[in-house]
Design a protein around this motif. Structure first.
Motif, mmCIF file in Angstrom:
data_model
loop_
_atom_site.group_PDB
_atom_site.id
_atom_site.type_symbol
_atom_site.label_atom_id
_atom_site.label_comp_id
_atom_site.label_asym_id
_atom_site.label_seq_id
_atom_site.Cartn_x
_atom_site.Cartn_y
_atom_site.Cartn_z
ATOM 1 N N PRO A 618 -58.885 -30.980 90.599
ATOM 2 C CA PRO A 618 -58.391 -31.695 89.415
ATOM 3 C C PRO A 618 -57.131 -32.484 89.752
ATOM 4 N N TYR A 619 -56.991 -33.659 89.156
ATOM 5 C CA TYR A 619 -55.855 -34.538 89.442
ATOM 6 C C TYR A 619 -54.527 -33.841 89.179
ATOM 7 N N GLU A 620 -54.457 -33.003 88.152
ATOM 8 C CA GLU A 620 -53.186 -32.353 87.804
ATOM 9 C C GLU A 620 -52.742 -31.336 88.848
ATOM 10 N N TYR A 621 -53.619 -30.967 89.768
ATOM 11 C CA TYR A 621 -53.239 -30.061 90.852
ATOM 12 C C TYR A 621 -53.104 -30.780 92.192
ATOM 13 N N THR A 622 -53.078 -32.100 92.172
ATOM 14 C CA THR A 622 -52.747 -32.869 93.361
ATOM 15 C C THR A 622 -51.234 -33.095 93.398
ATOM 16 N N CYS A 623 -50.720 -33.527 94.542
ATOM 17 C CA CYS A 623 -49.285 -33.813 94.657
ATOM 18 C C CYS A 623 -48.878 -34.912 93.681
ATOM 19 N N GLU A 624 -49.700 -35.952 93.565
ATOM 20 C CA GLU A 624 -49.364 -37.042 92.652
ATOM 21 C C GLU A 624 -49.383 -36.567 91.200
ATOM 22 N N GLY A 625 -50.378 -35.757 90.857
ATOM 23 C CA GLY A 625 -50.462 -35.259 89.491
ATOM 24 C C GLY A 625 -49.265 -34.396 89.124
ATOM 25 N N MET A 626 -48.825 -33.544 90.047
ATOM 26 C CA MET A 626 -47.669 -32.701 89.759
ATOM 27 C C MET A 626 -46.394 -33.532 89.682
ATOM 28 N N LEU A 627 -46.229 -34.498 90.580
ATOM 29 C CA LEU A 627 -45.051 -35.370 90.528
ATOM 30 C C LEU A 627 -44.997 -36.137 89.205
#
Length: 789
Positions: A618-627
């Protein structure tokens, strides 16, 4: 010298012959007292070292060891003289030449060489000391006059004021009179035992008494806020690694993770900067205090305790540190308690801080929060808004509000901190009352994805369970799984294989992170035993192309029926081992079934073996999503103030701020022509609806494809919200109730929320239909609405 001594003896003989015995006795006592006073003063008022205060003078006698020796000799001499004087006092007015000759002989024997000169030198030192003591006292009195909180007060001005706005002033004055010496911090702020000093303290340091008219309120200089700085994305993690420190295996684990993912964070930062169009972002001063890693907590990272919980927390903390650093904030990392005492007055924490907090934000955990309370005392109350608590299981408002929790049976060992619900930051978005912080899983590039799909072994399964005790009682469904797949485990053992692990399982023991990743990239199935709840491993397995098979809980686990959740500050009902994976990912990547149904389990295993599942994250668990998510919180989660006031009506124009959403007759939105108020999430995201009786706002919003947003409760806590939803209120009341605002159909009563800390999406009752503030959300980023960026 000889002539001087003879004159002294002649004078002494005349005195002894002239004075009556009583006078001789008084003279001796006086002389002895003078020498005793000299000795005492020599120890009390001595040379003051640089930096000592006037009241911390060192116990050093002026003149050094030589003077101390002379004083001892004088003391010995006086003792002999007093014995002789006692005998002489019995002579009355008679003369006894023989006794006087004895006294003269005794004096001659005990007189050291240069006695008179030494007495004169000591007398001069005493004179100098007296001058210095006088100077010290004058300076102390002058200082006390300058800085005394009561110098402007006079008789009558320090009576306890009777002001209805300060109802606790009198009781606090009584407490100060009885207990002001209980903590040195009161004296630090100028309290000296007088009523005037109590009033000054209670009105200017604390907040229980009104300001005093005779005090110069402008005496304290107003501190100018520091100039705002721009936060700039940074890719080098070298300075962060230095701050994390060394000395514990847990810290080494976090540093290895930071290094391993550094390239992914840097790439994500560049993409997010482009997405935000290089928008100006304010740099914040941030303290990260990892409470469970302090010296007091020991080293949680050891094979015997590595059961998912500590590992999950360390994974999350490593990612939080990296996100804050990469976002370009001024970061201070603490795994000790020394940073918590900055600016705190001496003592046991009874007094608040008066100066500014040196940080804009403080990220900590429940352990750190307790440590901060011990070190900051009342200061914690003043600076609570700066705190963000990393909270694994979540904290609902009913448990967070100390008074309400105590009165209504929600008090636990974890809640009761009286924070805003959004100040708690969770690992998964399992309760919208809190902010979803999260963590990251390693992303695959295109080459890695292709290699995984080529090298997958269809009949290979890895069991999610590092602790041997978790394997007990699982033989039945493991035997079914073994019919179709080779089973691999990562159970910790020291010398011999754990007996709980079946012989057909290939156990690798605890594996380093990169070796576990390689194992997951080969396996087709990752299977859970039901515990640990909501750990990071299932997401990592799914990201490496595994299907996650987990047990369904019937009935759902909660604080009412399961020991793990008992005492946790949440009423959440957990329907599976990993509710996020079940709800937000689902099939084909996540399969949730009843493991006690052997037929269903058997058919599910065969179905998984036939499936072709690609890696998914899921996008929210990628580095970009968290940032993206953390940046939005830091830049926008400010204020947290209630609006509008309780029991108020809508005062803007038009008469009601709510209108029906287009093409939907049950959901209301904020009217575009209504008054605009600063809010995050913005009012454009607000969707107002009513729950069913017995339904929580979490479920009500989910049923409409929305997310409950507690930050928007303050805009619907007005009576016009009830009329907009066609509720006919025969009565309108306000009270502290975590279910309010709500409508009671039985009594046709509408209830408004009295305390903003109790605005809650969680909770339900068959008596009420709740008013729910819902919002939309970004695809793959449930924490943010479409207009939140």
């Amino acid at each position: 010298m000889i002539s001087t001594s003879n004159e002294l003896f002649i004078m002494l003989r005349r005195c002894l012959l002239t004075f009556k015995p009583f006078r001789i006795f008084v003279l001796g006592i006086g002389f002895f007292s003078l020498c005793f006073l000299m000795t005492s003063l020599g120890g009390q008022f001595s040379a003051k070292r640089p930096g000592d205060s006037p009241f911390t003078v060192r116990a050093e006698v002026i003149g050094g060891p030589e003077s101390r020796g002379v004083l001892r000799k004088i003391s010995d001499m006086l003792e002999v003289i007093m014995k002789r004087m006692d005998a002489l006092s019995k002579l009355g007015n008679t003369t006894d030449t023989h006794r006087l000759d004895e006294l003269s002989s005794a004096l001659d024997r005990i007189q050291p060489v240069g006695l008179v000169e030494r007495i004169q030198a000591i007398a001069q030192n005493m004179s100098d000391m007296a001058v210095r003591v006088e100077q010290i006292l004058q300076r102390s009195m002058h200082s006390a006059f300058l800085f005394s909180p009561v110098r402007d007060g006079s008789l009558g001005q320090c009576d306890t004021p009777k002001d209805p706005r300060y109802p606790d002033c009198a009781s606090k004055m009584d407490w100060m009179r009885a207990r002001w010496t209980s903590d040195p911090c009161y004296a630090f702020y100028g309290v000296d035992g007088s009523d005037c000093s109590f009033l000054v303290y209670l009105s200017e340091v604390e907040w229980f008494c009104p300001p005093l008219a005779w005090r110069n309120q402008t005496a304290t200089p107003t501190l100018k806020p520091l100039p705002k700085k721009q936060a700039v994305f940074q890719s080098d993690v070298g300075t962060l690694l230095e701050q994390v420190g060394t000395g514990k295996e847990s810290l080494s684990f976090m540093k290895r993770r930071i290094r391993r993912l550094a390239a992914q964070w840097a790439s994500a930062a560049r993409r997010l900067d482009d997405k935000l169009r290089h928008r100006w972002r304010e740099q914040k001063r941030i303290l990260v205090h990892v409470g469970f890693l302090t010296e007091e907590s020991g080293d949680v990272f050891s094979p015997k305790v590595l059961k998912g919980g500590p590992l999950g927390e360390m994974v999350q903390w490593a990612d939080i540190l990296t996100a804050l650093h990469v976002l370009g904030h001024d970061l201070k990392v603490s795994v000790s308690l020394k940073e918590l005492s900055l600016g705190v007055p001496p003592g046991r924490g009874s007094c608040p801080l008066t100066g500014p907090l040196p940080f804009d934000l403080i990220y900590t955990d429940y352990h750190g929060l307790q440590q901060m309370k011990q070190h900051m005392g009342l200061s914690l109350r003043k600076h609570k808004c700066h705190i963000r608590v990393i909270d694994t299981f979540g904290t609902e408002p009913a448990y967070n509000h100390e008074e309400y929790a105590t009165l209504h049976g929600y008090r636990t060992n974890w809640g009761y901190w009286n924070l805003h619900g959004q100040q708690y930051m969770t690992m998964f978005p399992h309760t919208p009352d809190n902010s979803f912080m999260g963590f990251v899983a390693e992303e695959l590039n295109e080459t890695e994805r292709l290699n995984i799909q080529r090298n997958k072994v269809n009949n290979m399964a890895v069991v999610y369970g590092k602790e041997a005790s978790r394997w007990k009682g699982k033989e039945k469904f493991l035997s079914i799984l073994h019919r179709y797949m080779d089973i691999h485990g990562t159970v910790y053992f020291e010398t011999q294989r754990p007996p709980e692990v079946p012989a057909f399982v290939k156990n690798h023991g605890l594996l380093p992170q990169h070796e576990l990743q390689q194992l997951l990239r080969k396996a087709k199935l990752f299977i859970g035993f039901g515990f640990p709840y909501e750990g990071p491993a299932p997401l990592e397995a799914i990201a490496n192309g595994c299907v996650f098979l987990q047990p369904k809980f019937s009935p759902p686990h909660s604080s009412l029926n399961h020991e793990f959740f008992r005492g946790k500050p949440t009423s959440r009902k957990v329907s599976s081992q990993h509710p996020y994976a079940e709800q937000y990912i689902g099939r084909p990547h996540v399969v949730t079934i009843d493991f006690n149904n052997s037929e269903d389990f058997d058919s599910t295993i065969r179905e998984i073996m036939r499936s072709n599942v690609e890696p998914f994250l899921p996008y929210e668990y990628t580095c970009e999503g968290m940032l993206e998510r953390v940046n939005a919180y830091i830049q926008n989660q400010v204020g947290l103030t209630p609006f509008p006031p309780v029991n108020s009506s809508w005062l803007g124009s038009p008469p009601t701020p709510f209108i029906l959403q287009q093409h939907n007759s049950s959901i209301l939105t904020w009217a575009s022509n209504a008054s605009a108020y600063t809010s995050w999430p913005p009012l454009s995201a607000l969707r107002l609806l009513a729950s069913l009786e017995g339904q929580s706002c979490v479920k009500a919003c989910q049923s409409a494809g929305l997310i409950c947003e507690p930050a928007l409760y303050r805009f619907i806590n007005i009576k016009e919200a009830f009329s907009a939803l066609d509720f006919q209120c025969e009565g309108l009341e306000s009270e502290m109730n975590h279910l309010f605002p709500a409508f009671s159909a039985e009594h046709a009563e509408c209830g408004l929320q009295q305390d903003p800390l109790l605005f809650s999406c969680a909770g339900s009752s068959s008596k009420y239909q709740r008013l729910c503030p819902c919002r939309d959300y970004l695809s793959g980023q449930v924490a943010l609405c479409r207009d939140c960026l």
